[in-house]
Design a protein around this motif. Structure first.
Motif, PDB file in Angstrom:
ATOM      1  N   ILE A 144      -2.527   8.706   2.463  1.00 27.31           N
ATOM      2  CA  ILE A 144      -3.408   9.026   1.729  1.00 27.31           C
ATOM      3  C   ILE A 144      -2.541   9.423   0.610  1.00 27.31           C
ATOM      4  O   ILE A 144      -1.333   9.531   0.356  1.00 27.31           O
ATOM      5  N   HIS A 145      -2.323   8.607  -0.745  1.00 24.65           N
ATOM      6  CA  HIS A 145      -1.068   8.918  -1.502  1.00 24.65           C
ATOM      7  C   HIS A 145      -1.912   7.788  -2.932  1.00 24.65           C
ATOM      8  O   HIS A 145      -3.180   7.588  -2.821  1.00 24.65           O
ATOM      9  N   HIS A 146      -1.647   8.161  -3.953  1.00 27.01           N
ATOM     10  CA  HIS A 146      -1.701   8.292  -5.716  1.00 27.01           C
ATOM     11  C   HIS A 146      -1.144   6.871  -5.941  1.00 27.01           C
ATOM     12  O   HIS A 146      -1.925   7.220  -6.954  1.00 27.01           O
ATOM     13  N   GLY A 147      -0.591   5.934  -5.513  1.00 27.47           N
ATOM     14  CA  GLY A 147      -0.560   5.067  -5.972  1.00 27.47           C
ATOM     15  C   GLY A 147       0.847   4.378  -6.596  1.00 27.47           C
ATOM     16  O   GLY A 147       0.521   3.289  -7.540  1.00 27.47           O
ATOM     17  N   GLY A 148       1.642   5.700  -6.499  1.00 26.70           N
ATOM     18  CA  GLY A 148       2.914   5.285  -7.237  1.00 26.70           C
ATOM     19  C   GLY A 148       3.564   4.073  -6.545  1.00 26.70           C
ATOM     20  O   GLY A 148       3.651   3.446  -5.155  1.00 26.70           O
ATOM     21  N   ASN A 149       4.274   2.706  -7.209  1.00 23.72           N
ATOM     22  CA  ASN A 149       4.761   1.646  -6.559  1.00 23.72           C
ATOM     23  C   ASN A 149       5.447   1.840  -5.056  1.00 23.72           C
ATOM     24  O   ASN A 149       5.442   1.259  -4.668  1.00 23.72           O
ATOM     25  N   ASN A 150       6.125   3.106  -4.556  1.00 22.64           N
ATOM     26  CA  ASN A 150       7.439   3.147  -3.854  1.00 22.64           C
ATOM     27  C   ASN A 150       6.081   3.723  -3.208  1.00 22.64           C
ATOM     28  O   ASN A 150       6.032   2.721  -1.559  1.00 22.64           O
ATOM     29  N   THR A 151       4.646   3.973  -2.862  1.00 22.76           N
ATOM     30  CA  THR A 151       4.476   3.928  -1.870  1.00 22.76           C
ATOM     31  C   THR A 151       3.279   3.125  -1.338  1.00 22.76           C
ATOM     32  O   THR A 151       3.970   2.636  -0.110  1.00 22.76           O
ATOM     33  N   PHE A 152       3.339   2.813  -2.494  1.00 25.26           N
ATOM     34  CA  PHE A 152       2.148   1.200  -1.905  1.00 25.26           C
ATOM     35  C   PHE A 152       2.582   0.054  -1.755  1.00 25.26           C
ATOM     36  O   PHE A 152       2.336  -0.139  -0.489  1.00 25.26           O
ATOM     37  N   THR A 153       4.133  -0.305  -1.587  1.00 26.86           N
ATOM     38  CA  THR A 153       5.171  -0.840  -1.333  1.00 26.86           C
ATOM     39  C   THR A 153       5.661  -0.726   0.336  1.00 26.86           C
ATOM     40  O   THR A 153       5.648  -1.421   1.167  1.00 26.86           O
ATOM     41  N   GLU A 154       5.750   0.822   0.504  1.00 26.83           N
ATOM     42  CA  GLU A 154       6.496   1.247   1.753  1.00 26.83           C
ATOM     43  C   GLU A 154       4.792   1.190   2.404  1.00 26.83           C
ATOM     44  O   GLU A 154       5.762   0.647   3.764  1.00 26.83           O
ATOM     45  N   CYS A 155       3.938   1.318   2.580  1.00 21.34           N
ATOM     46  CA  CYS A 155       2.741   1.102   3.339  1.00 21.34           C
ATOM     47  C   CYS A 155       2.709  -0.429   3.679  1.00 21.34           C
ATOM     48  O   CYS A 155       2.569  -0.829   4.645  1.00 21.34           O
ATOM     49  N   LEU A 156       2.879  -1.509   2.450  1.00 21.27           N
ATOM     50  CA  LEU A 156       2.718  -2.734   3.685  1.00 21.27           C
ATOM     51  C   LEU A 156       3.998  -3.391   3.561  1.00 21.27           C
ATOM     52  O   LEU A 156       3.484  -4.150   5.015  1.00 21.27           O
ATOM     53  N   TYR A 157       5.006  -2.616   3.759  1.00 19.36           N
ATOM     54  CA  TYR A 157       6.040  -2.899   4.523  1.00 19.36           C
ATOM     55  C   TYR A 157       6.187  -2.875   5.920  1.00 19.36           C
ATOM     56  O   TYR A 157       6.620  -3.839   6.249  1.00 19.36           O
ATOM     57  N   PHE A 158       5.644  -1.241   5.667  1.00 20.47           N
ATOM     58  CA  PHE A 158       5.769  -0.885   7.385  1.00 20.47           C
ATOM     59  C   PHE A 158       4.786  -1.275   7.845  1.00 20.47           C
ATOM     60  O   PHE A 158       3.864  -1.047   8.973  1.00 20.47           O
ATOM     61  N   GLY A 159       2.809  -2.030   6.827  1.00 22.33           N
ATOM     62  CA  GLY A 159       2.401  -2.569   7.984  1.00 22.33           C
ATOM     63  C   GLY A 159       0.944  -1.340   7.985  1.00 22.33           C
ATOM     64  O   GLY A 159       0.127  -1.328   8.407  1.00 22.33           O
ATOM     65  N   LYS A 160       1.033  -0.383   6.839  1.00 22.73           N
ATOM     66  CA  LYS A 160       0.085   0.510   7.609  1.00 22.73           C
ATOM     67  C   LYS A 160      -0.970   1.062   6.058  1.00 22.73           C
ATOM     68  O   LYS A 160      -0.999   0.136   4.678  1.00 22.73           O
ATOM     69  N   PRO A 161      -1.944   1.183   6.783  1.00 23.79           N
ATOM     70  CA  PRO A 161      -3.452   1.442   6.018  1.00 23.79           C
ATOM     71  C   PRO A 161      -3.212   2.921   4.547  1.00 23.79           C
ATOM     72  O   PRO A 161      -2.869   3.546   5.395  1.00 23.79           O
ATOM     73  N   ALA A 162      -4.021   2.331   3.389  1.00 26.63           N
ATOM     74  CA  ALA A 162      -3.905   3.866   2.804  1.00 26.63           C
ATOM     75  C   ALA A 162      -4.730   3.467   2.584  1.00 26.63           C
ATOM     76  O   ALA A 162      -5.612   2.884   1.796  1.00 26.63           O
ATOM     77  N   ILE A 163      -5.441   5.144   1.858  1.00 26.50           N
ATOM     78  CA  ILE A 163      -5.999   4.651   0.674  1.00 26.50           C
ATOM     79  C   ILE A 163      -5.317   6.157  -0.328  1.00 26.50           C
ATOM     80  O   ILE A 163      -4.597   5.966  -0.280  1.00 26.50           O
ATOM     81  N   ILE A 164      -5.909   4.901  -1.331  1.00 22.62           N
ATOM     82  CA  ILE A 164      -5.289   5.552  -2.950  1.00 22.62           C
ATOM     83  C   ILE A 164      -6.339   6.115  -3.525  1.00 22.62           C
ATOM     84  O   ILE A 164      -7.553   5.360  -4.247  1.00 22.62           O
TER      85      ILE A 164
END
Length: 427
Positions: free
Chosen positions: A328-348
């Motif tokens: 669960i995060h705020h949508g900053g591009n680091n966390t956004f791309t890290e979730c995709l890179y590691f294949g983790k679903p997210a609530i933004i």
């Protein structure tokens, strides 16, 4: 061996993306060094890189500077609940005013710093032009670490708008409102450009594409369909830029051992919104999960958390996210791309800036869920957390995105392009 100077914006997202690229450049035998505002001093030294401080604001002591930004964020917390359109007249306007100030101040000191560093190549990750970079006489590269819509196109949403991909009336309304509000600030910036031998920019534009190379961090899985494709000779997409960080060992929890693990972070600025984070902690405390929650510098404002929640001032995200089940995060591009890179679903849960764009994009491409940062019920949050943990179609999309990003390894791609630019060879 060439000296490559990285000059990221004074925020952890651009800073840490540049660290990933710098690490890959050093692996090719180049020397990476960082030019930075004083309030980010120590960030790059922690990863072993030299730092050179450039004055980008009126002189302040460390305590005074920290208080300045805390006051700035606390004053804008009520605006975090507003729509991107509404934020143009509050947070966005004030940010652009401050950003122009940083460019004006940097121009006084940046030539001195560049003469001291003597870079062979300069990589700047910011949203505004620093004339001294163009005037130094060496190739310069623009890094776009936020949403790719920093490079506009008629068929993609305007930067910061949070518009859906096909919402053309929304595009037009946002752009007109943005230009009307930002107009006086933009005029001041154009005066600054003229004073420093640069042509003024069209209304709404504060930076330009580099004639040498432009690096965009947006990965293929969420990329926009442009009417006017970018020239691959000048524009290199990366599949993110995930840095190497220190290892992290998941602690033992006092409750819910073996249950799914959730990571929560609103970034260094969003952590100032302690009421929303406290609501999240309480809601997660009632779920059959475990949670690691980044509360930043405000940790002393929290009482003992529920037994299935662990709080921290900071987490090495590239080492944490691979070990969790959802974010669960705020949508900053680091966390956004890290979730995709590691294949983790997210609530933004976006609050400002490109978080709105990233939240909309992850939702409309089926790689996560967008939620309002404050207007939610514990039941709604629990429903969406359950969906992240059980949605097989979303998991398949994320697995495909992760495989592509890890195979490409964005930092290495960027380093190869920079090496080719230095050597005058094809990329």
């Amino acid at each position: 061996m060439a000296t490559i100077a990285f000059f990221p914006e004074a925020a952890y997202g651009p800073a840490l993306n540049s660290v990933g690229i710098a690490q890959a450049c050093e692996a090719l035998g180049h020397k990476a060094t960082f030019i930075t505002a004083g309030d980010m001093a120590g960030t790059y030294a922690e990863y072993g890189f030299p730092e050179h401080i450039v004055t980008m604001a009126p002189p302040m002591g460390a305590d005074e500077l920290a208080q300045y930004w805390q006051t700035f964020i606390n004053g804008h917390i009520p605006n975090f609940n507003k729509t991107p359109y509404e934020q143009v007249g509050t947070y966005v306007r004030d940010c652009w005013d401050a950003i122009v100030d940083t460019a004006v101040w940097a121009q006084k000191d940046l030539p001195r710093v560049l003469d001291a560093v003597k870079p062979d190549l300069i990589c700047v990750d910011n949203v505004i032009l620093f004339p001294a970079i163009k005037h130094y006489g060496k190739p310069w590269v623009r890094i776009i670490s936020c949403s790719e819509n920093e490079i506009p196109d008629p068929d993609i949403p305007p930067h910061l708008s949070g518009c859906a991909e096909g919402d053309k009336p929304g595009f037009a309304a946002f752009e007109a409102h943005f230009n009307a509000v930002i107009g006086p600030i933009h005029a001041r910036f154009n005066d600054f450009l003229r004073e420093n031998g640069e042509e003024p920019y069209p209304l709404g534009q504060f930076f330009e594409a580099s004639p040498y190379l432009n690096i965009l961090l947006y990965p293929e899985a969420v990329r926009f369909r442009r009417r006017e494709p970018l020239d691959p000779g000048r524009f290199q997409y990366l599949e993110g830029s995930v840095r190497q960080d220190k290892p992290y060992v998941v602690p033992a929890f006092a409750a819910n051992a073996g249950k799914p693990l959730i990571y929560v972070s609103f970034g260094s600025l969003g952590s100032g919104d302690t009421p929303v984070l406290k609501r999240l902690i309480a809601a997660l405390g009632a779920m059959p999960v475990r949670a690691l929650v980044n509360v930043g510098a405000y940790i002393d404002e929290y009482e003992a958390p529920p037994p299935n929640v662990v709080l921290g001032k900071w987490f090495p995200q590239p080492s944490v996210i691979p070990q969790v089940d959802a974010v669960i995060h705020h949508g900053g591009n680091n966390t956004f791309t890290e979730c995709l890179y590691f294949g983790k679903p997210a609530i933004i849960m976006p609050y400002v800036w490109d978080g709105h764009d990233n939240a909309q994009r992850v939702d409309e491409t089926g790689h996560g869920i967008k939620m309002h940062r404050a207007s939610w019920s514990p039941d709604a949050l629990a429903h969406n957390v359950h969906r992240l943990l059980t949605d097989e179609a979303m998991a398949a999309r994320l697995a495909k995105a992760s495989a592509a990003m890890q195979a490409a390894h964005g930092p290495s791609t960027a380093a190869r392009r920079l090496d080719a630019l230095l050597n005058g060879t094809p990329a």
